[in-house]
Motif scaffolding. Structure first.
Motif, PDB file in Angstrom:
ATOM      1  N   UNK A 146      -0.550  18.112  24.307  1.00 40.71           N
ATOM      2  CA  UNK A 146      -1.804  17.937  23.511  1.00 40.71           C
ATOM      3  C   UNK A 146      -1.650  18.909  22.417  1.00 40.71           C
ATOM      4  N   UNK A 147      -1.703  18.710  21.007  1.00 40.19           N
ATOM      5  CA  UNK A 147      -1.769  19.720  20.109  1.00 40.19           C
ATOM      6  C   UNK A 147      -3.065  19.965  19.699  1.00 40.19           C
ATOM      7  N   UNK A 148      -3.796  21.066  19.540  1.00 45.41           N
ATOM      8  CA  UNK A 148      -5.068  21.338  19.501  1.00 45.41           C
ATOM      9  C   UNK A 148      -5.221  22.225  17.822  1.00 45.41           C
ATOM     10  N   UNK A 149      -5.731  21.737  16.873  1.00 39.49           N
ATOM     11  CA  UNK A 149      -5.506  22.136  15.575  1.00 39.49           C
ATOM     12  C   UNK A 149      -6.499  22.196  14.593  1.00 39.49           C
ATOM     13  N   UNK A 150      -6.402  22.716  13.560  1.00 41.19           N
ATOM     14  CA  UNK A 150      -7.317  22.838  12.319  1.00 41.19           C
ATOM     15  C   UNK A 150      -6.735  23.245  10.900  1.00 41.19           C
ATOM     16  N   UNK A 151      -7.182  22.671   9.760  1.00 41.75           N
ATOM     17  CA  UNK A 151      -6.748  22.917   8.620  1.00 41.75           C
ATOM     18  C   UNK A 151      -5.639  22.042   8.102  1.00 41.75           C
ATOM     19  N   UNK A 152      -5.371  20.947   8.538  1.00 39.70           N
ATOM     20  CA  UNK A 152      -4.339  20.116   8.000  1.00 39.70           C
ATOM     21  C   UNK A 152      -4.759  19.555   6.804  1.00 39.70           C
ATOM     22  N   UNK A 153      -3.854  19.237   5.970  1.00 42.73           N
ATOM     23  CA  UNK A 153      -3.953  18.783   4.264  1.00 42.73           C
ATOM     24  C   UNK A 153      -4.387  17.382   4.576  1.00 42.73           C
ATOM     25  N   UNK A 154      -5.054  16.913   3.495  1.00 36.10           N
ATOM     26  CA  UNK A 154      -5.517  15.521   3.399  1.00 36.10           C
ATOM     27  C   UNK A 154      -4.743  15.059   1.960  1.00 36.10           C
ATOM     28  N   UNK A 155      -4.317  13.672   2.286  1.00 41.73           N
ATOM     29  CA  UNK A 155      -3.358  13.189   1.357  1.00 41.73           C
ATOM     30  C   UNK A 155      -4.077  12.096   0.539  1.00 41.73           C
ATOM     31  N   UNK A 156      -3.854  11.829  -0.682  1.00 42.84           N
ATOM     32  CA  UNK A 156      -4.313  10.667  -1.258  1.00 42.84           C
ATOM     33  C   UNK A 156      -3.232   9.404  -1.095  1.00 42.84           C
ATOM     34  N   UNK A 157      -3.545   8.541  -0.299  1.00 45.21           N
ATOM     35  CA  UNK A 157      -2.570   7.198   0.082  1.00 45.21           C
ATOM     36  C   UNK A 157      -2.240   6.541  -1.318  1.00 45.21           C
ATOM     37  N   UNK A 158      -3.108   6.456  -2.353  1.00 40.52           N
ATOM     38  CA  UNK A 158      -2.810   5.682  -3.207  1.00 40.52           C
ATOM     39  C   UNK A 158      -1.777   6.386  -4.431  1.00 40.52           C
ATOM     40  N   UNK A 159      -1.697   7.818  -4.197  1.00 42.61           N
ATOM     41  CA  UNK A 159      -0.759   8.452  -5.142  1.00 42.61           C
ATOM     42  C   UNK A 159       0.615   9.173  -4.643  1.00 42.61           C
ATOM     43  N   UNK A 160       0.330   9.116  -2.997  1.00 41.04           N
ATOM     44  CA  UNK A 160       1.250   9.954  -2.425  1.00 41.04           C
ATOM     45  C   UNK A 160       2.937   9.487  -2.648  1.00 41.04           C
TER      46      UNK A 160
END
Length: 322
Positions: free
Chosen positions: A252-266
């Motif tokens: 189990x990965x326990x994390x913080x701070x992942x980037x958020x992408x724009x699905x329409x432009x990625x």
């Protein structure tokens, strides 16, 4: 229309009581069901996110993906059947068990049980974490992400892209094929590793605070053998995390701070820097494999690979020019 988020995960385990402690005292989930052969846990306003069922083996039981609507569920069922995939309609009893309005189930080319649903039930009482945490980052991003070891990516890529509608975020081809997929703003909700194995590698939950992760790391270090990967940061989704050995045969990965992408432009792209910028020492691996992964991190460091500071436009422009 299509899938919009990872809604729930089902795990099979021979160690139900160990999951009670792991999910609540380390991860901070709320236990909501403790029947003889099942455990269920909350992470937010949904009635359940993680279900652990007593079994003779340990591993993944099922993945539950949320459809955008009942209409989207029907469209997907028809597309699966047109592709020759056997689709089962979930009974009312199963839907009640999953805490959803309606669902279908099928097997992907790797043999994994996949469920697609709509109408996940919302709890009327507030979420009560198993230990003091600021909360899980869920909402429209879903429960988190899952990563599978697969014998080959060749059969699964067209299935997940063309039939289920997952979109590639990025991919690496060395030392083995590794593909990351998004269906919302989360960098990846699903990933597959063409390692030659057939197993569940890990699921990830993301926290609202880095301190939640750090305090979880302290707790995990109190248990001998609990840490699988040390604290580190990933190159592609920028997650700061550690990996723990779950009571079953996966992490189990326990994390913080992942980037958020724009699905329409990625735009999907290939990555070359290895999975981690620093840390994530894989304590579970033999020395030779640990050295190989460590050298990839050291090479990235020697080339000055960094995650751009989201608060510094000037720095981003300099990195872009270089």
């Amino acid at each position: 229309m299509g899938l919009k988020a990872l809604g729930y995960i089902g795990v099979e385990s021979t160690r139900l009581e160990d999951w009670d402690n792991f999910a609540t005292r380390l991860l901070g989930m709320q236990q909501v069901d403790a029947a003889a052969k099942v455990r269920a846990f909350r992470m937010d306003d949904r009635k359940q996110r993680l279900v652990v069922t007593g079994a003779e083996n340990d591993g993944l039981g099922f993945l539950g993906w949320e459809a955008e609507s009942r209409g989207a569920l029907e469209v997907l069922a028809a597309r699966l059947e047109d592709a020759g995939v056997a689709v089962s309609r979930g009974s009312r009893a199963l839907a009640d068990e999953r805490r959803v309005g309606e669902l279908i189930s099928f097997r992907d080319p790797g043999g994994h049980r996949v469920e697609v649903f709509h109408g996940q039930e919302i709890a009327t009482d507030p979420f009560k974490p198993g230990r003091p945490i600021s909360g899980f980052k869920t909402g429209p991003l879903g429960m988190g992400h899952v990563v599978m070891n697969v014998a080959t990516v060749d059969d699964l890529l067209p299935f997940y892209q063309d039939i289920l509608g997952f979109r590639v975020t990025d991919y690496g081809l060395t030392p083995y094929p590794l593909y990351f997929f998004h269906i919302n703003g989360r960098h990846h909700s699903f990933a597959m590793v063409g390692s030659g194995k057939c197993s569940f590698h890990h699921f990830m939950v993301e926290m609202q605070s880095l301190d939640d992760v750090g305090q979880g790391y302290d707790l995990a270090q109190l248990e001998e053998g609990r840490i699988a990967y040390t604290l580190g940061r990933h190159t592609n989704d920028h997650m700061t995390s550690f990996y723990a050995h779950s009571p079953s045969s996966f992490f189990v990965e326990y994390g913080w701070g992942a980037r958020v992408v724009d699905p329409d432009t990625w735009q999907a792209h290939e990555t070359f820097d290895g999975p981690s910028l620093w840390g994530h020492e894989r304590l579970h691996l033999p020395d030779e494999q640990r050295v190989r992964m460590r050298n990839m991190r050291l090479d990235a460091a020697a080339r000055g690979v960094r995650v751009p500071d989201p608060n510094c436009a000037w720095l981003d422009s300099v990195i872009a020019r270089e």
